[in-house]
Design a protein around this motif. Structure first.
Motif, PDB file in Angstrom:
ATOM      1  N   SER A  10     -13.843  17.214 -11.691  1.00  0.00           N
ATOM      2  CA  SER A  10     -12.547  16.838 -11.109  1.00  0.00           C
ATOM      3  C   SER A  10     -12.608  15.436 -10.527  1.00  0.00           C
ATOM      4  N   ALA A  11     -13.741  15.118  -9.895  1.00  0.00           N
ATOM      5  CA  ALA A  11     -13.867  13.801  -9.285  1.00  0.00           C
ATOM      6  C   ALA A  11     -13.821  12.718 -10.353  1.00  0.00           C
ATOM      7  N   VAL A  12     -14.544  12.951 -11.444  1.00  0.00           N
ATOM      8  CA  VAL A  12     -14.535  11.978 -12.544  1.00  0.00           C
ATOM      9  C   VAL A  12     -13.123  11.814 -13.080  1.00  0.00           C
ATOM     10  N   GLU A  13     -12.451  12.945 -13.246  1.00  0.00           N
ATOM     11  CA  GLU A  13     -11.101  12.923 -13.795  1.00  0.00           C
ATOM     12  C   GLU A  13     -10.153  12.140 -12.889  1.00  0.00           C
ATOM     13  N   ARG A  14     -10.237  12.428 -11.588  1.00  0.00           N
ATOM     14  CA  ARG A  14      -9.365  11.731 -10.642  1.00  0.00           C
ATOM     15  C   ARG A  14      -9.607  10.232 -10.694  1.00  0.00           C
ATOM     16  N   ARG A  15     -10.876   9.870 -10.771  1.00  0.00           N
ATOM     17  CA  ARG A  15     -11.258   8.465 -10.765  1.00  0.00           C
ATOM     18  C   ARG A  15     -10.715   7.775 -12.026  1.00  0.00           C
ATOM     19  N   LEU A  16     -10.911   8.423 -13.179  1.00  0.00           N
ATOM     20  CA  LEU A  16     -10.512   7.783 -14.433  1.00  0.00           C
ATOM     21  C   LEU A  16      -9.002   7.761 -14.624  1.00  0.00           C
ATOM     22  N   LEU A  17      -8.332   8.708 -13.996  1.00  0.00           N
ATOM     23  CA  LEU A  17      -6.896   8.843 -14.282  1.00  0.00           C
ATOM     24  C   LEU A  17      -6.030   8.388 -13.120  1.00  0.00           C
ATOM     25  N   ARG A  18      -6.598   7.536 -12.251  1.00  0.00           N
ATOM     26  CA  ARG A  18      -5.783   7.059 -11.148  1.00  0.00           C
ATOM     27  C   ARG A  18      -4.449   6.516 -11.634  1.00  0.00           C
ATOM     28  N   TRP A  19      -4.511   5.729 -12.707  1.00  0.00           N
ATOM     29  CA  TRP A  19      -3.293   5.090 -13.201  1.00  0.00           C
ATOM     30  C   TRP A  19      -2.230   6.107 -13.576  1.00  0.00           C
ATOM     31  N   GLU A  20      -2.693   7.247 -14.104  1.00  0.00           N
ATOM     32  CA  GLU A  20      -1.712   8.215 -14.598  1.00  0.00           C
ATOM     33  C   GLU A  20      -0.979   8.878 -13.443  1.00  0.00           C
ATOM     34  N   ARG A  21      -1.730   9.206 -12.389  1.00  0.00           N
ATOM     35  CA  ARG A  21      -1.091   9.865 -11.258  1.00  0.00           C
ATOM     36  C   ARG A  21      -0.095   8.919 -10.601  1.00  0.00           C
ATOM     37  N   ARG A  22      -0.458   7.622 -10.575  1.00  0.00           N
ATOM     38  CA  ARG A  22       0.400   6.677  -9.882  1.00  0.00           C
ATOM     39  C   ARG A  22       1.656   6.350 -10.670  1.00  0.00           C
ATOM     40  N   THR A  23       1.521   6.289 -11.986  1.00  0.00           N
ATOM     41  CA  THR A  23       2.684   5.867 -12.755  1.00  0.00           C
ATOM     42  C   THR A  23       3.657   7.005 -12.972  1.00  0.00           C
ATOM     43  N   GLY A  24       3.239   8.215 -12.604  1.00  0.00           N
ATOM     44  CA  GLY A  24       4.143   9.334 -12.793  1.00  0.00           C
ATOM     45  C   GLY A  24       4.315   9.699 -14.251  1.00  0.00           C
ATOM     46  N   LEU A  25       3.392   9.221 -15.107  1.00  0.00           N
ATOM     47  CA  LEU A  25       3.483   9.604 -16.511  1.00  0.00           C
ATOM     48  C   LEU A  25       2.903  10.993 -16.710  1.00  0.00           C
ATOM     49  N   ALA A  26       2.308  11.506 -15.640  1.00  0.00           N
ATOM     50  CA  ALA A  26       1.580  12.762 -15.755  1.00  0.00           C
ATOM     51  C   ALA A  26       2.441  13.892 -16.286  1.00  0.00           C
TER      52      ALA A  26
END
Lengths: 293, 273, 263
Positions: free
Chosen positions: A275-291
């Motif tokens: 989960s930590a790796v995922e959060r780190r790599l996908l910061r951009w996705e959570r922020r852009t709301g593309l999730a």
């Protein structure tokens, strides 16, 4: 992409209760750690229920938590800092198991992502192999266990083979779906920059498909752990699963439960790391709301 | 524009058609279109939806192959994204890469030029300064407003030192105030960098305001309906230019060209449907 | 990954659509046949495709496999239904109490990280070798994914729709049934689909590791009888079963949730 999502891990960090938008500033780290700790009350309560229940209704098979933890400490923990407080018993069992896990799982990631890239970008390949790959994905791979033992005998290769075979398909399918589903605008943008094929893959397609690829890899962690243990329960002479089944056969039930606690802790650690790796790599996705797309 | 018709045009669209095969048969997006765009010209393209203006732009960008005809950039036929040409897309959130910092987004545009690191860094700073974001290099796209992101997209286009810059409804997704700022930015950059600019928009005011020449496309099937020179001088101002009677005349001329075909063609069709 | 636009419905188009998968399967079978025909793999490790094909009717006709396969399926279905019936309402209830949500997530994340197969020896000790043990272990394995997907589904409910319900003065239960549940359903369905394949793995695992009934038990006995061809045939049949169930669930999802864009 008309097929339904092959896997979307329901716990993937996409737009759930925990998903934060570009909202107000986050509280400091220690504050968040404290909140997380406080959120453990339910877990703690359930563990207390275990303790009370086991004491109220004593059974050889179902010992209280405190006794299990005591056993765990005496078997797996030593007071020697040079081995990180972990005993030889720990390294012998967990080390062997984790080596098998890593070989099979990392191999599956390499092969699954590479093949998924090919299938995701080639219409012909995906038309040819999509049905087969989905067939293999839905196969209960554990049924191959007897055959794996036949082929490899009771060796590490048997465990590695089963873990690899059990996880490669789900990673492959998610990579292929992720790549095929990359927004065409990004690809167009990359092409207009005259990126080489290689750069288009590494700089555009892979990062854009990363949420989906990582979701597949995250699901595969759980499957790999299940298969690691099953294969060790079925036929081996070492490892965590062997430790559990050996304790069971010698009627050392406390030790069996201690082994289970160790497996649980390793599972929690691996999933947490993922989960930590995922959060780190996908910061951009959570922020852009593309999730949520 | 100033070199006259004898020189090789920057962009030469010669008898280009584009048709798609769809489930309901063949659909013609653009039919038999020819345009010459001279070096240094600022040309805007307007038209109702479905007139093929984006299709035309994507073919100029080498991202889409024409079904018939040919487009030449400086005399060389386009087959794939050519060097010296940059595209600014409508949706900045899907053309900038959110997984990279602004700096890396820009540097990526120069990747195929194999420049030394220092030159890339210098160019990144230069282009960011040109669009008014000198301090944005280490931000991520998602940390910026829409207008800022589109400025970054323009800076990225400048990274390749383009002779031709293609813009596909670049300001459709930003608010009106930001939009005015960005229009002025593009006009200024066009003059400073001496690039040929093709600017697709659905906004008639914008089309007239920024350009030296407006191409009006008509729909059903997409085709060139008119080619109108804009004689408003090189200096444009959001207030003064828009008060200019010539601006008003041009804008109503374009407006009628854009709206009229629809009034004549569409009504009987939809009535019978 | 699937071929998106259905081409014109000509004979040619249909042949092309079928031709690709057939060619793909053929190429895999050809590699398999070559590998075993040329002796690259030992016949006891991987028998040729013809041998495995021939073993399928034998397995189906031996009078034992089909009932045991039925037992596996039944166990699997019972676990799935049981878990869904319990976990979904729990998830909906917890999801509507914000204070309980995070604590539930912490607990669930801890429990789901424990590989369920490690519980098999304990399950056997406590529940014996019968169907109770199999169901108990499968339920443990899939309760968490279903619960989590329900929680996420509830959390992803568009707040504006809840407000819309409020503005119509709907009572709490009505908002839950007509707004929250429908919003959460697609995610719940996805969770169940994932859970379905996990449950099958766990059920077959218990059968390999000592359960008294099920298709896995038959496979182990054929393995001990040194008939790898029959074992492979059994694995293929199980795979076919898994694939059919997966396709059924996926098709059902597409049918029921037409408003969800499938990425």
């Amino acid at each position: 992409m008309s097929s339904p999502a092959a896997v979307a891990d329901p716990a993937a960090p996409t737009g759930g209760p925990a998903a934060g938008g570009p909202g107000p500033a986050r509280p400091p780290r220690w504050r968040r750690a404290l909140t997380t700790l406080a959120d453990g009350w339910l877990l703690l309560a359930l563990l207390v229920v275990w303790e009370v229940w086991a004491r109220a209704d004593p059974s050889l098979f179902f010992p209280p938590l405190t006794k299990v933890l005591g056993e765990f400490g005496s078997v797996y923990l030593t007071s020697d800092p040079s081995t990180l407080f972990l005993s030889a018993g720990f390294w012998d069992n967990a080390g062997v198991s984790l080596a098998r896990f890593l070989q099979g799982w990392l191999g599956a990631i390499v092969v699954g992502v590479a093949a998924g890239l090919a299938l995701g970008r080639s219409r012909v390949l995906s038309r040819m192999y999509d049905p087969i790959v989905r067939f293999f994905m839905s196969m209960p791979k554990v049924a191959l266990l007897p055959v794996a033992v036949q082929i490899f005998g009771v060796t590490d290769a048997m465990n590695v083979f089963l873990i690899f075979l059990g996880t490669v398909w789900i990673i492959l399918v998610n990579t292929a779906d992720g790549i095929a589903g990359v927004d065409e605008s990004w690809v167009r943008s990359g092409r207009s920059l005259r990126l080489s094929r290689f750069a288009l893959f590494t700089r555009v397609l892979l990062p854009a498909a990363a949420p989906r690829i990582l979701a597949g890899i995250r699901v595969s962690v759980g499957t790999a752990l299940i298969l690691m243990i099953v294969s060790e329960l079925y036929a081996t002479t070492s490892g965590l699963g062997y430790q559990i089944v050996y304790a069971e056969r010698t009627f050392a039930y406390l030790e069996m439960w201690a082994g289970l606690v160790l497996v649980a802790l390793i599972g929690i650690a691996l999933n947490g790391a993922m989960s930590a790796v995922e959060r780190r790599l996908l910061r951009w996705e959570r922020r852009t709301g593309l999730a949520d797309l | 524009m100033n070199d006259g018709a004898t020189a090789v045009p920057a962009l030469d669209v010669a008898g280009v058609s584009k048709a798609y095969d769809t489930a309901s048969g063949r659909r013609i997006a653009l039919s038999e279109t020819s345009v010459r765009i001279e070096a240094g010209e600022f040309v805007s393209v307007v038209g109702p939806s479905g007139c093929g203006k984006s299709t035309l732009l994507m073919m100029m960008a080498g991202l889409l192959a024409p079904s018939e005809g040919e487009i030449r950039l400086d005399g060389r036929p386009i087959d794939g994204p050519p060097p010296g040409l940059a595209v600014v897309f409508q949706d900045y959130s899907r053309s900038l890469f959110p997984w990279m910092s602004v700096r890396r987004n820009l540097a990526l545009a120069a990747a195929s030029d194999k420049l030394p690191k220092e030159e890339v860094a210098r160019r990144v700073q230069h282009c960011l300064t040109a669009v008014g974001l000198p301090d944005a290099a280490d931000l991520r796209p998602y940390q910026m407003s829409g207008g800022m992101q589109q400025r970054v997209a323009i800076a990225r286009a400048l990274m390749v030192q383009p002779q031709v810059m293609l813009m596909d409804e670049p300001f459709a997704a930003v608010d009106a105030q930001t939009r005015a700022d960005l229009e002025d930015l593009v006009v200024r950059l066009g003059q400073e960098f001496g690039a040929t600019i093709v600017f697709v928009t659905h906004d008639i005011d914008e089309a007239v305001y920024v350009a030296d020449r407006v191409l009006v496309l008509a729909a059903g099937p997409g085709r060139l309906a008119a080619d109108i020179p804009v004689d408003l001088g090189s200096r444009r101002d959001q207030v003064e230019t828009k008060l200019d009677p010539e601006f008003a005349r041009l804008r109503s001329e374009v407006f009628q060209l854009v709206m009229r075909p629809r009034a004549i063609v569409d009504v009987p069709v939809s009535a019978s449907a | 990954m699937s071929t998106a636009p259905a081409g014109p419905a000509t004979t040619e188009g249909r042949i092309a659509r079928l031709g690709y998968p057939v060619a793909g399967v053929a190429s895999v079978v050809a590699v398999w046949a070559l590998a075993s025909g040329l002796g690259l793999v030992a016949p006891e490790a991987l028998p040729g495709p013809l041998a495995v094909l021939a073993a399928i009717p034998q397995l189906l006709g031996d009078g034992e496999f089909l009932p045991e396969l039925g037992d596996t399926l039944w166990t699997w279905l019972v676990s799935l239904v049981l878990t869904t019936v319990v976990a979904v309402p729990v998830g909906l209830a917890v999801g509507s109490v914000p204070a309980a949500q995070r604590a539930t997530m912490v607990a669930v994340n801890a429990f789901r990280s424990v590989p369920s197969s490690a519980l098999i020896p304990i399950g056997i000790l406590i529940f014996g070798l019968g169907i109770t043990m199999k169901v108990a272990l499968a339920v443990y394995a899939i309760a968490w994914p279903i619960l989590i997907s329900t929680l996420y589904g509830v959390a992803s409910t568009e707040p504006m729709r809840i407000d819309a319900g409020r503005s119509m003065r709907w009572p709490w239960w009505r908002r839950q049934v007509f707004v929250v549940l429908p919003s959460a359903l697609p995610q719940i369905a996805t969770g169940i689909r994932i859970a379905a394949s996990v449950a099958l793995v766990v059920v077959v695992s218990t059968e390999l590791l000592g359960a008294s009934t099920g298709a896995g038990v038959v496979l182990v006995s054929y393995q001990q009888g040194l008939r790898p061809d029959v074992v492979y045939a059994g694995v293929l049949l199980l795979a076919a079963m898994g694939a059919i169930v997966y396709a059924l669930l996926a098709g059902l999802e597409r049918r029921l949730f037409t408003w969800v864009p499938h990425v």
